[in-house]
Design an enzyme around this catalytic site. Structure first.
Site, PDB file in Angstrom:
ATOM      1  N   LYS A  99       4.971  -9.839   2.743  1.00 21.67           N
ATOM      2  CA  LYS A  99       3.648  -9.458   3.258  1.00 21.67           C
ATOM      3  C   LYS A  99       2.605 -10.452   2.759  1.00 21.67           C
ATOM      4  O   LYS A  99       2.830 -11.221   1.809  1.00 21.67           O
ATOM      5  CB  LYS A  99       3.291  -8.042   2.805  1.00 21.67           C
ATOM      6  CG  LYS A  99       3.252  -7.837   1.275  1.00 21.67           C
ATOM      7  CD  LYS A  99       1.980  -8.286   0.590  1.00 21.67           C
ATOM      8  CE  LYS A  99       2.024  -8.080  -0.903  1.00 21.67           C
ATOM      9  NZ  LYS A  99       0.847  -8.688  -1.602  1.00 21.67           N
ATOM     10  N   ASP A 226       3.517  -1.692  -4.551  1.00 15.00           N
ATOM     11  CA  ASP A 226       3.531  -2.292  -3.214  1.00 15.00           C
ATOM     12  C   ASP A 226       4.660  -1.782  -2.328  1.00 15.00           C
ATOM     13  O   ASP A 226       4.657  -2.020  -1.124  1.00 15.00           O
ATOM     14  CB  ASP A 226       3.648  -3.826  -3.321  1.00 15.00           C
ATOM     15  CG  ASP A 226       2.377  -4.478  -3.831  1.00 15.00           C
ATOM     16  OD1 ASP A 226       1.356  -3.769  -3.963  1.00 15.00           O
ATOM     17  OD2 ASP A 226       2.406  -5.695  -4.097  1.00 15.00           O
TER      18      ASP A 226
END
Length: 404
Positions: A99, A226
């Site tokens: 990401k 995350d």
């Protein structure tokens, strides 16, 4: 006395009646020396309805008594269906994408020592491949990888995720796992967090999907801040420590190109946060940043990262890299910024790196990769796009982090 005669007029028109084994030109026959049998291995699918007719007759009376029409295609299909029903999933290969943080605001320090953030996370097309196979020993998970330095024990987030899944569900499955690593660590790309989320997803597939995606997402927060994001559909507004995930439609076209530029040095996240001064961060409301991106797209003024200043103190050459990319781009990129806590510099709007990273010895070990924004469909995991291309000048350095 009745005899059995085989008539071949219903077979494929090209059948060689003298040597019918040679008539199936689209495959190969092999003999089994133990059983003296023959079996056919088609290299392409058989044509539909190749019928074999057999007939029993009374040779004395010349009367037909019985005719059997045999369709091998139909029988093979039925057998395959029965095998699929009986055989559970035994191996699975999944894409594990990383990401970027399109913007990252740090809003306050919490009493538990962590920081609250507000960020637009988005999955991108650079990722690892993880292959899972059920372990016949059912004693422990075994992990291998293609690069040195990745921890192979329970320090690795993949192993942690599989252990967590067993604790939550009571599953008895253990795995052999191979990690084909492409995402560098210490890069601010969340590669290890993605690996953990992918492992949870895989374990659930082997266990007949007994857990919902929402449950997987909730459990994953125990592994890392995350990890829950990767159970979004690719784009999310994340708050808290990052574990509060608001899934949103992607505000960025999937064909928007980018270049990832990561120097050999990693950015230790803990050290970056130690140097963070909240009074030196941006005062822009992160909700306004999100709204502007949704309405107008990506631009330099919305790609704010409050961790850039402390990261540039940890790695002074990282500040210089960003400045040089900006100066060399001449409008080539819509925005240039650091992802996460570093040390990846992202250039949005072009897949091409500036020429100086090829020309100068200082950047000879720099990791380069083009990427695109990526989403996933409901009840499916992420699929690696065919258009993604790795321009890596050097292999990912995995020796300094358990985020592998």
């Amino acid at each position: 006395m009745a005899s059995v005669q085989f008539f071949c007029h219903h077979l494929h028109p090209s059948l060689n009646t003298k040597n019918p084994l040679k008539s199936f030109g689209e495959g190969n026959f092999s003999s089994n020396p133990v059983h003296g049998s023959w079996f056919f291995k088609p290299t392409t699918s058989l044509r539909r309805n190749p019928l074999v007719s057999s007939m029993a007759s009374d040779s004395a009376a010349g009367r037909r008594q019985m005719e059997i029409v045999y369709d091998p295609d139909e029988r093979i299909n039925r057998l395959a269906d029965e095998i699929d029903k009986e055989a559970g999933l035994s191996r699975l290969s999944l894409f594990s994408p990383c990401k970027i943080n399109v913007f990252l605001r740090i809003t306050r320090k919490r009493v538990d020592g962590f920081h609250d953030l507000a960020s637009l996370f988005h999955v991108i097309s650079l990722g690892d491949t993880i292959k899972f196979s059920l372990s016949p020993t059912k004693k422990r998970d075994r992990l291998s990888t293609n690069v040195p330095g990745v921890p192979l024990d329970d320090k690795n987030l993949i192993i942690k995720a599989l252990k967590l899944y067993r604790e939550k569900t009571g599953s008895a499955n253990f795995f052999w796992i191979h990690l084909d690593k492409k995402v560098p660590t210490g890069a601010g790309l969340g590669g290890g967090s993605s690996n953990a989320a992918t492992a949870l997803w895989a374990a659930n597939q082997f266990n007949n999907r007994v857990a919902t995606e929402k449950e997987l997402q909730e459990w994953s927060g125990e592994i890392g801040s995350d990890v829950p994001f990767f159970f979004s559909h690719g784009a999310a507004y994340c708050t808290g420590r990052g574990e509060v995930v608001e899934d949103i439609p992607s505000p960025i076209p999937s064909d928007m190109p980018m270049i990832l530029i990561k120097p050999p040095q990693a950015c230790p996240t803990g050290e970056v946060y130690k140097r963070l001064l909240l009074d030196k961060t941006s005062s822009v409301d992160p909700v306004n940043l999100l709204e502007k991106i949704c309405q107008m797209g990506i631009s330099q003024d919305v790609c704010i990262n409050d961790l850039e200043v402390p990261a540039f103190e940890v790695l002074p050459n990282l500040r210089r890299l960003k400045q040089r990319v900006l100066a060399a781009s001449r409008g080539q990129y819509d925005a240039v910024f650091m992802s996460g806590s570093g040390s990846t510099i992202v250039g949005i709007g072009s897949p091409d790196p500036p020429q100086f990273v090829y020309d100068e010895d200082e950047y000879k070990d720099t990791f380069l990769s083009e990427a695109r924004f990526l989403s996933r469909e409901e009840n499916q995991w992420y699929i690696e796009p065919n258009t993604s291309m790795n321009l890596c000048q050097s292999p990912p350095d995995c020796s300094s982090s358990t985020e592998g």
